[in-house]
Enzyme design. Structure first.
Site, short mmCIF file in Angstrom:
data_model
loop_
_atom_site.label_atom_id
_atom_site.label_comp_id
_atom_site.label_asym_id
_atom_site.label_seq_id
_atom_site.Cartn_x
_atom_site.Cartn_y
_atom_site.Cartn_z
CB THR A 76 -0.94 0.03 1.22
OG1 THR A 76 -0.19 0.25 2.42
CG2 THR A 76 -1.71 -1.28 1.34
N GLY A 77 0.41 2.29 -0.63
CA GLY A 77 1.20 3.51 -0.73
C GLY A 77 2.49 3.30 -1.50
CB SER B 204 5.58 8.66 -3.97
OG SER B 204 4.68 8.75 -2.87
N GLY B 205 7.94 7.63 -2.45
CA GLY B 205 8.62 7.50 -1.19
C GLY B 205 9.14 6.11 -0.89
N GLY C 133 7.53 3.34 -0.20
CA GLY C 133 6.84 2.28 -0.92
C GLY C 133 7.41 2.06 -2.31
CB SER D 80 6.91 6.55 12.87
OG SER D 80 7.58 7.76 13.16
CE1 TYR E 66 2.75 9.37 10.24
CE2 TYR E 66 4.38 9.64 11.98
CZ TYR E 66 4.03 9.16 10.73
OH TYR E 66 4.94 8.46 9.98
#
Length: 340
Positions: free
Chosen positions: A8-9, A12-13, A15, A171, A193
């Site tokens: 998922t995701g 970009s970044g 992923g 994170s 978050y």
């Protein structure tokens, strides 16, 4: 047999970087980019096929912040694949981040500078809001949508004689102090978050306690401090122009500043190569980068309470039931024989 990997995701970044690294490792796998933005997903797919023309790369429309989208995507996945080997739960948001500028500059020139950058503790808050399902947006996107996706895909993840893997992108900002078992959606706080990422740590532990015996293994990773669209949105661009040279300098003395998505994906890629039985279900696997640019993965114990994990899992099950009641048109088609 080909390995089926869902990310998922993935457009970009971290992923996207993970996709590149996995295909470089094994171009024979079946890779599925599960993304909200179809145009960006197609662009990512085209780029991956340019560098790996023999690869099999599928696309899936998925907004993990919408339960309806999650259920529709799960239905599509069950029609496409007979089993899933890896499910990387990487999509996430940090809307409207607010930085305490005074605390930032005070911490920048203190002994806590590295910890401040790595965790944003005492520095970063966000404003959350309800989504169309009546759930808090950050909680829904970063955690609950992925929880429902795992639940829906259990027939493909829990199969006799096979093992499957779920990997959560957590994170260093996942802090127990930001989470409340009485307010799991973080309606009343200012760090949604951090709360959602700590919740994913707890959920991973709970999944292992409940599902290891059925062949499903869950792991948590921390990509380190990575410069992505999400990170760049925290501060104005002129701040990053000033800060980046300092961050590269600090990385000489610490290993937590991975900085690039390729480096941040280190632990996610490393887990792809491990046998699930060899992993610590209570560890968070950190992507680390030395001052000379060498990447490596290191497990670190999580600040987790087993009883609270179980209470939290039960609360998620109840919330899932409540949300499904508000989707009667989908309920008739979505009742599966889940491995409970």
């Amino acid at each position: 047999m080909e390995k089926v990997v869902i990310i998922t995701g993935a457009n970009s970044g971290i992923g996207r970087a993970l996709c590149e690294r996995l295909l470089a490792e094994d171009v024979r796998l079946r890779l599925c980019l599960a993304c909200r933005n179809a145009q960006r997903a197609e662009a990512a797919r085209s780029a991956l096929l340019t560098s790996h023309p023999e690869a099999r790369v599928d696309l899936l429309q998925l907004d993990v912040g919408s339960v309806r989208s999650v259920l529709a995507a799960a239905r599509e996945l069950k029609a496409r694949y007979k089993s899933i080997d890896f499910l990387y739960l990487n999509a996430g948001i940090m809307p409207n981040p607010h930085v305490d500028v005074k605390a930032f500059f005070k911490g920048l020139f203190s002994r806590k500078a590295v910890n401040m950058f790595a965790t944003a503790e005492g520095l970063l808050t966000q404003k959350d809001r309800p989504n169309s399902d009546g759930l808090q947006e950050v909680f829904a996107t970063n955690l609950f949508g992925h929880f429902v996706l795992v639940r829906e895909l259990e027939p493909l993840l829990c199969q006799a004689g096979r093992t499957s893997r779920v990997v959560w992108t957590s994170s260093s900002n996942a802090r127990r102090a930001a989470f409340s078992i009485e307010d799991i959606q973080h309606r009343n706080g200012t760090e949604p978050y951090s709360s959602s990422k700590y919740a994913s740590d707890m959920l991973s532990v709970a999944l292992n306690r409940r599902k290891n015996g059925q062949g499903l293994f869950s792991s948590v990773v921390c990509p380190g401090l990575v410069m992505t669209n999400l990170t760049y949105g925290i501060l104005p661009s002129f701040f990053w122009t000033f800060i980046m040279p300092i961050m590269w300098l600090i990385r000489i003395f610490t290993n937590t500043f991975t900085l690039t998505p390729h480096n941040g994906a280190e632990s996610l890629h490393w887990l792809f190569l491990q046998t699930p039985e060899s992993l610590d279900p209570r560890a968070k696997y950190h992507s680390l980068t030395s001052g000379l640019g060498a990447n490596y993965t290191e497990p670190r114990p999580m600040d987790i309470d087993d009883k609270m994990c179980e209470v939290f899992y039960e609360k998620l099950l109840q919330l899932e039931k409540d949300v499904r009641r508000n989707l009667p048109d989908l309920n008739q088609h979505q009742r599966n024989d889940l491995c409970s």
